[in-house]
Design a protein around this motif. Sequence first.
Motif, short mmCIF file in Angstrom:
data_model
loop_
_atom_site.label_atom_id
_atom_site.label_comp_id
_atom_site.label_asym_id
_atom_site.label_seq_id
_atom_site.Cartn_x
_atom_site.Cartn_y
_atom_site.Cartn_z
N ASP A 17 -24.63 -59.77 -11.17
CA ASP A 17 -25.09 -58.69 -10.28
C ASP A 17 -24.43 -57.36 -10.64
OD1 ASP A 17 -26.64 -60.52 -8.87
OD2 ASP A 17 -25.19 -60.74 -7.23
N ILE A 18 -23.13 -57.41 -10.94
CA ILE A 18 -22.39 -56.19 -11.27
C ILE A 18 -22.87 -55.62 -12.60
CG2 ILE A 18 -20.10 -55.32 -11.93
CD1 ILE A 18 -18.99 -57.16 -9.69
N ILE A 19 -23.13 -56.49 -13.56
CA ILE A 19 -23.65 -56.03 -14.85
C ILE A 19 -24.95 -55.25 -14.64
CG2 ILE A 19 -24.73 -56.77 -17.02
CD1 ILE A 19 -22.61 -59.05 -17.07
N LYS A 20 -25.88 -55.81 -13.89
CA LYS A 20 -27.17 -55.15 -13.65
C LYS A 20 -26.97 -53.79 -12.99
CE LYS A 20 -29.64 -59.48 -13.15
NZ LYS A 20 -30.07 -60.48 -12.18
N ALA A 21 -26.13 -53.74 -11.97
CA ALA A 21 -25.92 -52.49 -11.23
C ALA A 21 -25.24 -51.42 -12.09
CB ALA A 21 -25.11 -52.76 -9.97
N LEU A 22 -24.22 -51.80 -12.83
CA LEU A 22 -23.50 -50.81 -13.61
C LEU A 22 -24.29 -50.36 -14.84
CD1 LEU A 22 -19.79 -51.99 -13.30
CD2 LEU A 22 -20.99 -50.22 -12.01
N GLU A 23 -25.08 -51.26 -15.43
CA GLU A 23 -25.95 -50.83 -16.52
C GLU A 23 -27.02 -49.86 -16.01
OE1 GLU A 23 -25.67 -54.46 -19.78
OE2 GLU A 23 -27.29 -54.52 -18.29
N ALA A 24 -27.52 -50.11 -14.81
CA ALA A 24 -28.50 -49.19 -14.22
C ALA A 24 -27.89 -47.82 -13.96
CB ALA A 24 -29.06 -49.78 -12.92
N ALA A 25 -26.57 -47.78 -13.75
CA ALA A 25 -25.87 -46.52 -13.53
C ALA A 25 -25.49 -45.84 -14.85
CB ALA A 25 -24.63 -46.75 -12.68
N GLY A 26 -25.85 -46.46 -15.97
CA GLY A 26 -25.62 -45.83 -17.27
C GLY A 26 -24.42 -46.33 -18.05
N HIS A 27 -23.72 -47.31 -17.54
CA HIS A 27 -22.56 -47.85 -18.26
C HIS A 27 -23.00 -48.89 -19.27
CE1 HIS A 27 -19.89 -45.81 -15.48
NE2 HIS A 27 -20.59 -46.30 -14.48
N VAL A 28 -22.18 -49.10 -20.29
CA VAL A 28 -22.41 -50.13 -21.29
C VAL A 28 -21.44 -51.27 -20.99
CG1 VAL A 28 -22.28 -50.69 -23.75
CG2 VAL A 28 -23.10 -48.44 -23.01
N LEU A 29 -21.99 -52.47 -20.76
CA LEU A 29 -21.14 -53.61 -20.43
C LEU A 29 -21.17 -54.66 -21.53
CD1 LEU A 29 -21.91 -52.38 -17.45
CD2 LEU A 29 -20.54 -54.35 -16.84
N GLU A 30 -20.00 -55.19 -21.84
CA GLU A 30 -19.88 -56.30 -22.77
C GLU A 30 -19.46 -57.52 -21.97
OE1 GLU A 30 -17.74 -57.58 -26.98
OE2 GLU A 30 -17.36 -55.58 -26.14
N ASP A 31 -20.31 -58.52 -21.96
CA ASP A 31 -20.13 -59.72 -21.15
C ASP A 31 -19.39 -60.80 -21.94
OD1 ASP A 31 -20.35 -61.93 -19.48
OD2 ASP A 31 -22.52 -61.82 -19.30
N PHE A 32 -18.22 -61.20 -21.44
CA PHE A 32 -17.42 -62.23 -22.08
C PHE A 32 -17.59 -63.60 -21.43
CE2 PHE A 32 -15.59 -58.40 -23.65
CZ PHE A 32 -15.21 -58.71 -24.94
N GLY A 33 -18.61 -63.73 -20.53
CA GLY A 33 -18.85 -65.02 -19.87
C GLY A 33 -17.95 -65.17 -18.67
#
Length: 152
Positions: A17-33
Amino acid sequence: MKIAIGADHAGYRLKDDIIKALEAAGHVLEDFGCNCSDSIDYPDYAIPVCEKVASGEADRGILICGTGIGMSIAANKIPGIRCALVHDLFSAKATREHNNSNVLAMGERVIGPGLALEIAKLWTETEFSGGERHQNRIDKITKLEHKYAVHP
């Protein structure tokens, strides 16, 4: 902002959920599982996130487990990491302004997704105050890291 993010089996849903929200806000997220409910060991996910932050390859990191406690303990063993366990908006803002925290830990079993998303948003938007008294305290923490860090 580039953000490294990781969770254990008790936090992976909130992580998504946080990945979706922060990517929508323009951030780049790297998911480590992790990405499943199979029991895993939280340090295995905290360490790579914090190594990315400590090396400067990520600007900040977010860690999620059941309570956030285990992740924050593991994170704060990495030199250069100032991980704050946060479950309210006041602390999210204060830890950025006063402590210049670079990793946020939260517990999926402690807070709901609505509040967690607000915390993550506020934490990413808040800058360090740069105040002399706050920087003094951070410098003292850095000295502690150098004094007590185990060097191979």
